[in-house]
Design a protein around this motif. Structure first.
Motif, PDB file in Angstrom:
ATOM      1  N   UNK A  22      92.618 -65.575  31.092  1.00 12.68           N
ATOM      2  CA  UNK A  22      91.774 -64.377  29.892  1.00 12.68           C
ATOM      3  C   UNK A  22      92.418 -64.839  29.225  1.00 12.68           C
ATOM      4  N   UNK A  23      92.550 -63.973  28.078  1.00 12.15           N
ATOM      5  CA  UNK A  23      92.353 -64.779  26.338  1.00 12.15           C
ATOM      6  C   UNK A  23      94.198 -63.540  26.513  1.00 12.15           C
ATOM      7  N   UNK A  99     106.746 -60.672  35.983  1.00 13.11           N
ATOM      8  CA  UNK A  99     106.025 -59.954  35.239  1.00 13.11           C
ATOM      9  C   UNK A  99     104.673 -60.446  35.772  1.00 13.11           C
ATOM     10  N   UNK A 100     104.530 -61.897  35.917  1.00  7.87           N
ATOM     11  CA  UNK A 100     103.488 -62.471  37.588  1.00  7.87           C
ATOM     12  C   UNK A 100     103.215 -62.185  38.462  1.00  7.87           C
ATOM     13  N   UNK A 101     104.712 -61.703  38.904  1.00  4.53           N
ATOM     14  CA  UNK A 101     105.193 -61.770  40.335  1.00  4.53           C
ATOM     15  C   UNK A 101     104.610 -59.837  40.571  1.00  4.53           C
ATOM     16  N   UNK A 128     101.177 -62.460  25.949  1.00  4.71           N
ATOM     17  CA  UNK A 128     101.837 -63.100  26.773  1.00  4.71           C
ATOM     18  C   UNK A 128     101.530 -62.267  28.289  1.00  4.71           C
ATOM     19  N   UNK A 129     102.461 -60.919  28.455  1.00  2.00           N
ATOM     20  CA  UNK A 129     102.420 -60.038  29.834  1.00  2.00           C
ATOM     21  C   UNK A 129     101.136 -59.561  29.693  1.00  2.00           C
ATOM     22  N   UNK A 134      94.736 -59.235  34.050  1.00  5.23           N
ATOM     23  CA  UNK A 134      93.758 -59.810  33.339  1.00  5.23           C
ATOM     24  C   UNK A 134      93.365 -60.900  34.428  1.00  5.23           C
ATOM     25  N   UNK A 135      94.004 -62.039  34.020  1.00  8.02           N
ATOM     26  CA  UNK A 135      93.366 -62.992  35.012  1.00  8.02           C
ATOM     27  C   UNK A 135      94.004 -62.862  36.033  1.00  8.02           C
TER      28      UNK A 135
END
Length: 405
Positions: A22-23, A99-101, A128-129, A134-135
């Motif tokens: 992602x960007x 956040x990813x978790x 980043x968050x 998207x990623x």
């Protein structure tokens, strides 16, 4: 100018691994600078990290999480190293893991963070968050090429390797990507490497393989002698190929190890081939030393000599610079009459001085090649070590002088 580094290979997907890009716009708007690597439940992960005592916050946190269990996701950002950022850096890295978790439905301890970029600036968590969903939504087993591009910084080309082997009648895949072009010195470098296989490997053996293969590949490359704050090389084994578990007693261990070594070496050499401003790929081969330490001392003294590296760039067979580097490498009781120094197949030094059959024309011919081997035979023992490096060009100075502008 990458030396002999071609396009990315056709990647074989690794069963149990997906990648998403992602960007986040960390350094440049619109640039793909955020990569997530997902490992299926039950996967094993091992790795090695930088020896720099000012290690970056993500390195500290990744090591901590790796000790706590089996990671499920690797989170990589470029454009910011999150190094030299103190307690805030750790807090920011934890925020990204948490956040990813939450998005992925796992615990924060199952996330390994990695960062690369400018040192000393706060991690832009606010950028980043929002890019994490998207990623995750982009996760795809065939996204290796996108991920290879997404982890680049001053690299001119993405770097990857992929191969398949047979273990006990089962097809096993190994794929990997790496990044790095400057601030490269063994005991890692400003480099990241991510290698995955679907082989089933005993966990302790996986750790041994990661350490040994990393030591003789990524820890044998140097661009400029600078050990970075952020380096890491991770080896993931998902165990989904269906092979019998590989242990230290398995007859298939050598086949697996050789294949992994090929991937590790390809990814490590690609970093040197794409060294900042590099025009030549140099192998420094020290033979018949008493110990590895002695051989590596000689190899690194040559590899880190600005005088040798600039002569290589100019294709100038100024062999006295190589001789001087060997002489100051700190080898105890070095027998000058016994050693030889070769440039390619041309003998430079024999019997304590210039070889009687050496000519400037022969030396110039070798120095004009894009891939050169400098071989030093000490004739003191039976140990051999090799180090890979590149030349210093005008572009190296320009790239690093203008890195933050």
């Amino acid at each position: 100018m990458a030396v002999g580094l071609g396009p990315l290979p056709d990647f074989y997907p690794v069963a149990g691994v997906r990648l998403g890009v992602a960007s986040a716009g960390i350094k440049k708007p619109g640039r793909k600078d955020l990569v997530v690597i997902e490992a299926a439940p039950g996967s094993q992960v091992a790795g090695i990290f930088t020896q720099n005592q000012f290690c970056a916050a993500p390195v500290t946190l990744a090591k901590e999480h790796l000790r706590q269990g089996a990671p499920r996701y690797l989170l990589i950002n470029t454009g910011n190293a999150n190094a030299g950022t103190g307690e805030r850096g750790l807090t920011d890295a934890r925020k990204c893991c948490e956040a990813l978790a939450k998005e992925a439905g796992v615990s924060a301890q199952e996330i390994l963070p990695f960062s690369t970029g400018v040192i000393g600036e706060p991690l832009p968590v606010d950028k980043i968050l929002p890019a994490l969903p998207t990623a995750l939504s982009a996760l795809d087993a065939n996204a290796w090429p996108d991920a290879a591009k997404g982890i680049m910084t001053t690299d001119t080309l993405p770097k990857g390797a992929s191969k398949q082997i047979q273990l006990g009648g089962k097809t096993v895949t190994i794929s990997g990507i790496s990044k790095g072009a400057g601030m490269i010195r063994p005991n890692m470098a400003t480099m990241l490497g991510f290698i995955a296989t679907d082989a089933r490997i005993e966990p302790r053996l996986l750790e041994i393989l990661a350490a040994e293969l990393g030591e003789h590949s990524f820890n044998r490359i140097t661009i400029d002698g600078d050990t970075s704050t952020n380096d890491a090389c991770m080896l993931i084994a998902t165990g989904q190929a269906g092979n019998d578990e590989i242990t230290r007693e398995s007859p298939d261990l050598k086949v697996l190890r050789d294949a992994l070594e090929e991937v590790f070496m390809t990814l490590a050499h690609a970093i040197v081939r794409d060294g900042e401003g590099a025009t030549k790929f140099i192998t420094i081969d020290v033979q018949k030393a008493v110990s590895s330490e002695e051989a590596l001392a000689v190899a690194y003294t040559i590899a880190h000599s600005p005088l040798v590296k600039t002569a290589l760039f100019a294709s100038d067979p100024n062999w006295g610079r190589i001789l001087a580097a060997v002489g100051r490498a700190g080898v105890h009781d070095l027998d000058l009459e016994a050693l030889t120094i070769h440039l390619g197949d041309v003998c430079l030094v024999r019997n304590g001085g210039r070889a009687e059959d050496y000519t400037e024309a022969r030396g110039k011919a070798v120095m004009s090649e894009s891939e050169i081997t400098i071989r030093v035979t000490l004739n003191r023992g039976e140990i051999r070590e090799r180090v890979w490096t590149c030349d210093f060009s005008h572009d190296y100075v320009t790239i690093n002088a203008e890195y933050r502008t």
